[in-house]
Design a protein around this motif. Structure first.
Motif, PDB file in Angstrom:
ATOM      1  N   GLY A  50      50.763 -21.813 -75.903  1.00 28.61           N
ATOM      2  CA  GLY A  50      49.439 -21.463 -76.390  1.00 28.61           C
ATOM      3  C   GLY A  50      49.030 -20.010 -76.240  1.00 28.61           C
ATOM      4  N   TYR A  51      49.914 -19.162 -75.753  1.00 27.17           N
ATOM      5  CA  TYR A  51      49.602 -17.738 -75.644  1.00 27.17           C
ATOM      6  C   TYR A  51      49.869 -17.048 -76.979  1.00 27.17           C
ATOM      7  CZ  TYR A  51      49.002 -17.914 -70.612  1.00 27.17           C
ATOM      8  OH  TYR A  51      48.532 -18.192 -69.358  1.00 27.17           O
ATOM      9  N   THR A  52      49.193 -15.937 -77.185  1.00 26.73           N
ATOM     10  CA  THR A  52      49.420 -15.088 -78.346  1.00 26.73           C
ATOM     11  C   THR A  52      49.891 -13.744 -77.824  1.00 26.73           C
ATOM     12  OG1 THR A  52      47.645 -16.186 -79.549  1.00 26.73           O
ATOM     13  CG2 THR A  52      48.344 -14.038 -80.370  1.00 26.73           C
ATOM     14  N   ALA A  53      50.972 -13.239 -78.386  1.00 32.15           N
ATOM     15  CA  ALA A  53      51.526 -11.975 -77.908  1.00 32.15           C
ATOM     16  C   ALA A  53      51.610 -10.966 -79.043  1.00 32.15           C
ATOM     17  CB  ALA A  53      52.912 -12.205 -77.317  1.00 32.15           C
ATOM     18  N   THR A  54      51.227  -9.747 -78.717  1.00 38.85           N
ATOM     19  CA  THR A  54      51.457  -8.613 -79.596  1.00 38.85           C
ATOM     20  C   THR A  54      52.569  -7.806 -78.952  1.00 38.85           C
ATOM     21  OG1 THR A  54      49.139  -8.578 -80.229  1.00 38.85           O
ATOM     22  CG2 THR A  54      50.415  -6.580 -80.656  1.00 38.85           C
ATOM     23  N   VAL A  55      53.671  -7.633 -79.664  1.00 34.13           N
ATOM     24  CA  VAL A  55      54.837  -6.953 -79.110  1.00 34.13           C
ATOM     25  C   VAL A  55      54.935  -5.551 -79.694  1.00 34.13           C
ATOM     26  CG1 VAL A  55      57.343  -7.020 -78.827  1.00 34.13           C
ATOM     27  CG2 VAL A  55      56.031  -9.164 -78.850  1.00 34.13           C
ATOM     28  N   THR A  56      55.093  -4.577 -78.803  1.00 39.00           N
ATOM     29  CA  THR A  56      55.309  -3.196 -79.201  1.00 39.00           C
ATOM     30  C   THR A  56      56.665  -2.764 -78.680  1.00 39.00           C
ATOM     31  OG1 THR A  56      52.941  -2.739 -79.028  1.00 39.00           O
ATOM     32  CG2 THR A  56      54.415  -0.838 -79.046  1.00 39.00           C
ATOM     33  N   ASN A  57      57.530  -2.311 -79.582  1.00 40.90           N
ATOM     34  CA  ASN A  57      58.843  -1.816 -79.185  1.00 40.90           C
ATOM     35  C   ASN A  57      58.741  -0.322 -78.902  1.00 40.90           C
ATOM     36  OD1 ASN A  57      60.354  -4.255 -79.406  1.00 40.90           O
ATOM     37  ND2 ASN A  57      60.182  -4.065 -81.613  1.00 40.90           N
ATOM     38  N   LEU A  58      59.254   0.077 -77.744  1.00 40.85           N
ATOM     39  CA  LEU A  58      59.190   1.468 -77.297  1.00 40.85           C
ATOM     40  C   LEU A  58      60.580   1.971 -76.945  1.00 40.85           C
ATOM     41  CD1 LEU A  58      56.238   1.091 -74.748  1.00 40.85           C
ATOM     42  CD2 LEU A  58      56.100   2.067 -77.047  1.00 40.85           C
TER      43      LEU A  58
END
Length: 153
Positions: A50-58
């Protein structure tokens, strides 16, 4: 019980705000390097709960700077770093422990699973022959064992 007109008008707004606050507490900002399959698998583990994740690749150097800025020491690092509701989640932390952290709200930086232990979320099936610890990172940089994995149930 008879509700006033004001209460009748405000009740839906209050319910919406409560749901929005709950949803906000289940949103993570995840920082990783491009192409890391275990990071993707860990995010899927969270989303299934149930989590929502925004992924940023660095680039790796930028990711390390983020870890340092969050107050983590190198021996606590893993492959990805997440932020949720003022806490740092470093590495393959099980969702059960994130839930407990958000419920208990300890005065801490967050949780870490240093390295990438086999059997941790995103690193294959739970493996009783390869236990690992989830550490609570205190604001002074010290750590305490938060949980021992794998756990039954």
């Amino acid at each position: 019980m008879i509700l006033s007109r004001r209460t009748t008008l405000l009740l839906p707004l209050l319910l919406f705000m409560n749901r929005t606050a709950e949803a906000g507490a289940r949103r993570l900002e995840v920082m990783s390097t491009n192409g890391c399959g275990c990071c993707v698998a860990w995010v899927k583990h969270l989303e299934a709960e149930g989590y929502t994740a925004t992924v940023t690749n660095l680039p790796m150097a930028d990711l390390v700077l983020k870890k340092m800025a969050a107050g983590l020491r190198p021996e606590l690092y893993s492959c990805h770093t997440a932020m949720i509701d003022g806490y740092v989640i470093e590495g393959h932390v099980p969702v059960r422990d994130i839930n407990q952290l958000l419920r208990d709200r300890p005065d801490a930086i967050g949780l870490t699973v240093p390295g990438m232990p086999t059997g941790s979320p995103g690193m294959g099936e739970p493996d009783p022959s390869n236990p690992y610890e989830v550490l609570l990172v205190r604001r002074d940089g010290t750590t305490d064992v938060f949980s021992r994995q794998p756990q039954a149930g």
